[in-house]
Every structure is written in C-alpha cells, then in structure tokens.
Design a protein around this motif. Structure first.
Motif, mmCIF file in Angstrom:
data_model
loop_
_atom_site.group_PDB
_atom_site.id
_atom_site.type_symbol
_atom_site.label_atom_id
_atom_site.label_comp_id
_atom_site.label_asym_id
_atom_site.label_seq_id
_atom_site.Cartn_x
_atom_site.Cartn_y
_atom_site.Cartn_z
ATOM 1 N N SER A 19 95.356 8.364 31.826
ATOM 2 C CA SER A 19 95.462 8.111 33.249
ATOM 3 C C SER A 19 95.007 9.336 34.027
ATOM 4 C CB SER A 19 96.911 7.786 33.612
ATOM 5 O OG SER A 19 97.047 7.841 35.003
ATOM 6 N N GLN A 89 104.126 4.510 47.691
ATOM 7 C CA GLN A 89 103.266 5.015 46.609
ATOM 8 C C GLN A 89 102.473 3.885 45.951
ATOM 9 O OE1 GLN A 89 105.493 7.531 43.931
ATOM 10 N NE2 GLN A 89 105.919 9.038 45.515
ATOM 11 N N SER A 93 98.380 3.495 45.709
ATOM 12 C CA SER A 93 97.640 3.108 44.493
ATOM 13 C C SER A 93 96.703 1.944 44.784
ATOM 14 C CB SER A 93 98.599 2.695 43.376
ATOM 15 O OG SER A 93 99.156 3.827 42.788
ATOM 16 N N ILE A 97 92.754 2.147 44.115
ATOM 17 C CA ILE A 97 92.073 1.324 43.089
ATOM 18 C C ILE A 97 90.905 0.538 43.694
ATOM 19 C CG2 ILE A 97 93.550 -0.759 43.202
ATOM 20 C CD1 ILE A 97 91.992 0.757 40.042
ATOM 21 N N SER A 232 97.520 12.269 38.469
ATOM 22 C CA SER A 232 98.125 10.950 38.716
ATOM 23 C C SER A 232 99.566 11.067 39.190
ATOM 24 C CB SER A 232 98.100 10.074 37.461
ATOM 25 O OG SER A 232 96.804 9.825 37.013
ATOM 26 N N TYR A 235 101.613 9.010 43.260
ATOM 27 C CA TYR A 235 101.312 7.625 43.611
ATOM 28 C C TYR A 235 101.791 6.682 42.509
ATOM 29 C CZ TYR A 235 96.614 9.009 41.770
ATOM 30 O OH TYR A 235 95.561 9.518 41.043
ATOM 31 N N ILE A 237 102.168 6.456 39.356
ATOM 32 C CA ILE A 237 101.657 6.140 38.020
ATOM 33 C C ILE A 237 102.580 6.677 36.923
ATOM 34 C CG2 ILE A 237 99.794 6.549 36.374
ATOM 35 C CD1 ILE A 237 97.856 6.592 38.671
ATOM 36 N N SER A 332 91.868 5.326 33.543
ATOM 37 C CA SER A 332 92.687 5.653 34.717
ATOM 38 C C SER A 332 92.905 4.406 35.564
ATOM 39 C CB SER A 332 92.014 6.715 35.581
ATOM 40 O OG SER A 332 91.795 7.874 34.830
ATOM 41 N N SER A 335 95.817 2.388 34.629
ATOM 42 C CA SER A 335 97.125 2.947 34.991
ATOM 43 C C SER A 335 97.420 2.717 36.470
ATOM 44 C CB SER A 335 97.194 4.431 34.661
ATOM 45 O OG SER A 335 96.358 5.194 35.513
ATOM 46 N N ILE A 336 96.380 2.789 37.304
ATOM 47 C CA ILE A 336 96.615 2.606 38.746
ATOM 48 C C ILE A 336 97.031 1.152 39.005
ATOM 49 C CG2 ILE A 336 95.656 2.903 41.066
ATOM 50 C CD1 ILE A 336 93.544 4.771 39.883
ATOM 51 N N VAL A 339 100.673 0.207 38.071
ATOM 52 C CA VAL A 339 101.689 0.580 39.069
ATOM 53 C C VAL A 339 102.033 -0.632 39.941
ATOM 54 C CG1 VAL A 339 101.946 1.870 41.241
ATOM 55 C CG2 VAL A 339 101.041 3.013 39.212
ATOM 56 N N VAL A 391 98.565 10.568 49.286
ATOM 57 C CA VAL A 391 99.082 11.159 48.056
ATOM 58 C C VAL A 391 99.860 12.460 48.327
ATOM 59 C CG1 VAL A 391 98.428 12.107 45.823
ATOM 60 C CG2 VAL A 391 97.194 10.131 46.712
#
Ligand code: ALA
Length: 499
Positions: A19, A89, A93, A97, A232, A235, A237, A332, A335-336, A339, A391
């Motif tokens: 991530s 958060q 994300s 994304i 990361s 936010y 993750i 990555s 992972s976003i 969330v 962020v």
C-alpha cells in the motif's frame, strides 16, 4: 459476518508495504523533491518521517488492531463522537482513488507505447496534445478521451476482482506476488540508471541541500504531504489493514519495517530518477536545475525523452519503468478502495462482495472525470488540495484528538505488550507536541500562502471550485455518512467475528 484475518505476518507486512509503495514513490516523490530543491527536500522529509510518519503509523496500527473494524467504527468504539473523523478519512480516500486510478491507466498506456517508442521525438507534445488532448484551460473540460477509458477499465477490473476475492485470496495473494516482483524490476532500473554517464551529476543534486529552500515552509509542507501520502497514513488505510490483524500481533516492529521499507524504496527511486536526470543534463548540456523536469508530467515527459536517448535496449527500459509504475500503483489502489469497502460494509451491514460492487461502481464512474481534456489540470489541483487540506489536516486532527483527548499512554502500553520491542515515552511526545505544532504551523503558513499566490498560476475560480471544493466535499461526505443510521445498531460496538 466479519472474521477475515491476514494469513500470516508476512502477508500483512507485504500488504502494508504494498500500500505504501505506490505512485507516490515513483511518480510523485521525484518531482516533489525536484521542485523543492532536490537535496533541500531530504532534511524536512527525514524529519517528517521520524517525528510524524513512524509515530502515526504506530498509532494507526495500534488503533486498527484494537478497534478491529473500519476507520469509522474503530473511532466510534473509542469515543462515540469521533466517528466523523473516520468518515472524513474514508472520503479523502474516495477523492484520492478517483484520480489515482487514472494515473495508473496512463502508466498502462505508456507501457504499451514503450514497445514502439510511440511518443516519437517530441514526448512533451505527445503527452499533452496527442495523448491527453489537454485543453487550454481548466475551465474547458474538452471531450472524453476514450483511449484513456480502456486502461482505466482494466485498472478497475483488476482492483475489483482483487477485493471481490477477499482478504487472503485477493489482497494478500496479489501483494505476495507483486511486491517481490516490483522490487526486482526496480533494482534493474536502478542499476541501469547508476551506470549511465552523468549519473553522478544528478545524485549530487539530490544529496546537496540548497539551504535557502530548507527554510521555506513550502518545502516542509511538501515533505509532510509526501510522507503522509506515501506512507498511506491519515486516510484510514493502515487502520483498516491493521484491523485484520490477530489480537496478539506485533505493532511497533511492523510499523518500523513498513516505514523504512517505504522510505528506502522512495530514496532508491529518488537516486534512480536523479541519476537518470543527470544523464539527461549531460546529454543535453544543460544544468540539472534547468531541465524541463518539474510537475506532474515528470514521469511521462522526461522519462520518454531519456528512453529515446539511451544507448541500447530502449524499449525494454520503457516497459520496465512504466510496468513497475503500474504494479506499484495497483497494490496501493486496492488498499485505498478497501478503506471505503470496509467502512460501507460495517455501516450498512453488507457482505464483502455486495460492498465491493457498489463501491467500485461509484468510484470508477467518478474517475472518468479525469479522462477528459482537462483531466491533468483537475488532477494537479485536487491532488494539491486534498493532500494539504485533506490528508495533512486529517493527520493533524487525529494527533490532536489522540494526544490531548485520549489516554495515549494506554495505546502505547497495549502496543508494547504484543510487540517485538517496546517504545518509550518519546512516542507520546511526538504525537502530543512535536507533530501537532509542526503541522499547525505549516498548515497556517500554507493557507496564507494560498491567498498570496494562486497554486501553479491556475485561475482562482478553479482553485476554489475544484481544489477547496474537493477538500470541503470530503468533510461534507464525512458528515453525511456519520449522520446515517447503522443498519445493525450493535455493529459499532461489536468486534469483528463476533456476530
Ligand atoms: N501510499 C500510496 C502511494 O505512495 C498511495 O502511492
């Protein structure tokens, strides 16, 4: 319903490092470092890593493991009034994304272009005119670029299936395969970079601080923004990923491994990119400061130019470079999106697959905005604002809440009780004093600066609408979701796997 857990510790670490290492390391770090004076950037960068990056990562791993749920439910479990921080958060994300996926799709196109060096002798013109069809101003949106939609679709299909397959069979399996591959491929690029004539010119530039820049608050904002984005953190993750840890897991060592793994890779990417810039400076006989290398286009303008100039294996180098960008970006991106999936699942009591379908549809449709003629402008503006006032600000609020309104020491003691090694009260000092003071100071300076000179000379109307607009939108989305009812009223109080 929810008893997903990582298969083993390596699986978790690789997913966390996967991530962290992303477009931020290969696409963003080099141009941010370049624009902030090369070597001058490293001092605030390392300071931000040690005083904010690692302490916040330890905090988030600890919170995630303790809370055992998505960010909103984790915060709510600790205090009923903090759910909004989680949703804020999550919303950040969401904003990230939508453009992140588009950059991956550019990298995909460029991987394909590399086979024939399709950008020709004018990579700059190729990017802006032929590929992006960039309009003359951010207010003229231009047409939808269907050739960008295809790689974008592939990106979303990949992310969708990874998350749809579940934590172990999807995320863990993909990162276990992708991360070692990424590192091997990137080391090949580094080796090539370092063996080019002129590499040393670039490396000198990278490691020689320009003190006048070190004293500029903008360099510090850029450094903190980079650390947060890249690691990361702030936010949601790492909170989400850590929520899938078994209760007896290590926290402290995992945080150090993840942070040093990420920054090690980032510095390696910096050395590689700057050694290649040094080669270009030597070839074109211009000072490295004067290379037209800044900005979002660095990877997509300067690299093709350099690939053209390489003495041999040009295509292969292109495929390797853009291919690693895609690989790093995908691990990555999953992972976003996770969330948002985790948060929606918890709140609406949904099965993973149902949540993945809905979240992907909404995020993928929103990402199309950036596949227009004004896409690059929008991306540049929104990336700047959502980092500085999304962020970083969410990070600031988080350290204030936990530093000042929670018994921070209990989190440290809980983390220590299951970790490979214990951390001392220095951690409390970072979270409670050093990080909030630094972030508060930089954010205020930055805000004042924003009024003095419009970011990158964009029209103020566009900065307010898209930049400030997206940062504010994240807060509003956060508040709206906080106000919605939990489908299962016991859910926030329930631990994972307890249903
Ligand atoms: N941390 C991820 C990156 O650096 C999002 O790209």
């Amino acid at each position: 319903m929810k008893n997903e857990q990582w298969g083993n510790r390596t699986g978790f670490i690789l997913a966390a490092v996967g991530s962290a290492i992303g477009l931020g390391n290969i696409w963003r770090f080099p141009y941010v470092a370049y624009e902030n004076g090369g070597g001058a950037f490293l001092i605030p960068y390392l300071f931000a890593l040690l005083t904010a990056g690692i302490p916040i990562l330890i905090l988030e791993f600890g919170l995630g493991k303790k809370g055992g749920g998505s960010a909103p439910s984790t915060f709510r479990r600790l205090n009923k009034n903090w759910e909004w921080l989680g949703w804020w958060q999550v919303a950040i994300s969401f904003v990230i994304i939508t453009y992140y996926s588009v950059i991956i799709s550019w990298a995909m196109s460029y991987t394909k272009f590399s086979f024939q060096l399709e950008w020709g002798n004018e990579p700059k013109e190729f990017l802006f005119v032929n590929y992006l069809h960039l309009t003359e101003s951010v207010w003229s949106i231009g047409g939808l670029q269907t050739h960008i939609l295809w790689p974008l679709l592939i990106t979303w299909v990949f992310v969708f299936f990874t998350l749809y397959s579940g934590l172990r069979s999807g995320i863990e399996r993909v990162t276990k395969f992708a991360m070692p591959l990424l590192i091997v491929l990137f080391l090949i690029i580094t080796f090539r970079g370092l063996t080019l004539d002129g590499a040393i010119i670039g490396i000198n530039h990278f490691f020689t601080p320009d003190w006048s820049k070190v004293w500029n608050y903008k360099t510090w904002m850029a450094a903190y923004g980079q650390i947060f984005f890249s690691l990361s953190i702030a936010y949601a993750i790492m909170i989400t990923y850590a929520s899938y840890l078994p209760k007896k897991s290590d926290v402290n060592n995992n945080a150090f491994i993840t942070a040093f793994g990420n920054s090690g890779f980032e510095l390696l990417a910096g050395i590689t990119v700057f050694s290649i810039l040094g080669f270009m400076a030597l070839q074109s006989n211009v000072d490295i400061n004067d290379l037209a290398a800044g900005g979002v286009g660095l990877a997509f303008v300067v690299f093709p130019t350099i690939i053209n100039t390489l003495p041999a294996l040009n295509q292969l180098f292109g495929v390797l470079f853009f291919g690693t960008l895609v690989l790093a970006g995908l691990t990555s991106a999953i992972s976003i999106l996770e969330v948002i999936v985790a948060a929606i699942r918890d709140k609406f009591n949904l099965q993973r697959r149902t949540a993945v379908i809905w979240v992907t549809i909404i995020c993928a449709s929103s990402s199309i905005t950036y596949a227009t003629g004004a896409g690059l402008y929008l991306l540049d503006i929104i990336d700047h604002f959502v980092n500085s006032y999304g962020v970083v600000l969410a990070g600031l609020v988080q350290v204030i809440i936990f530093g000042w309104f929670y018994r921070l020491k209990t989190i440290r003691e809980e983390n220590n009780s299951t970790s490979d090694f214990a951390i001392g009260p220095w951690w409390d000092i970072m979270i409670k004093y050093i990080t909030p003071i630094m972030l508060l100071f930089i954010t205020i300076q930055n805000l004042i600066g924003e009024f003095k000179a419009p970011y990158e000379g964009y029209p103020v109307s566009a900065l307010v609408t898209f930049g400030a607009g997206s940062a504010i939108l994240a807060v509003i989305i956060g508040l709206i979701f906080t106000s919605l009812k939990w489908r299962d009223p016991n859910q926030p109080e329930k631990k994972r796997g307890a249903s």
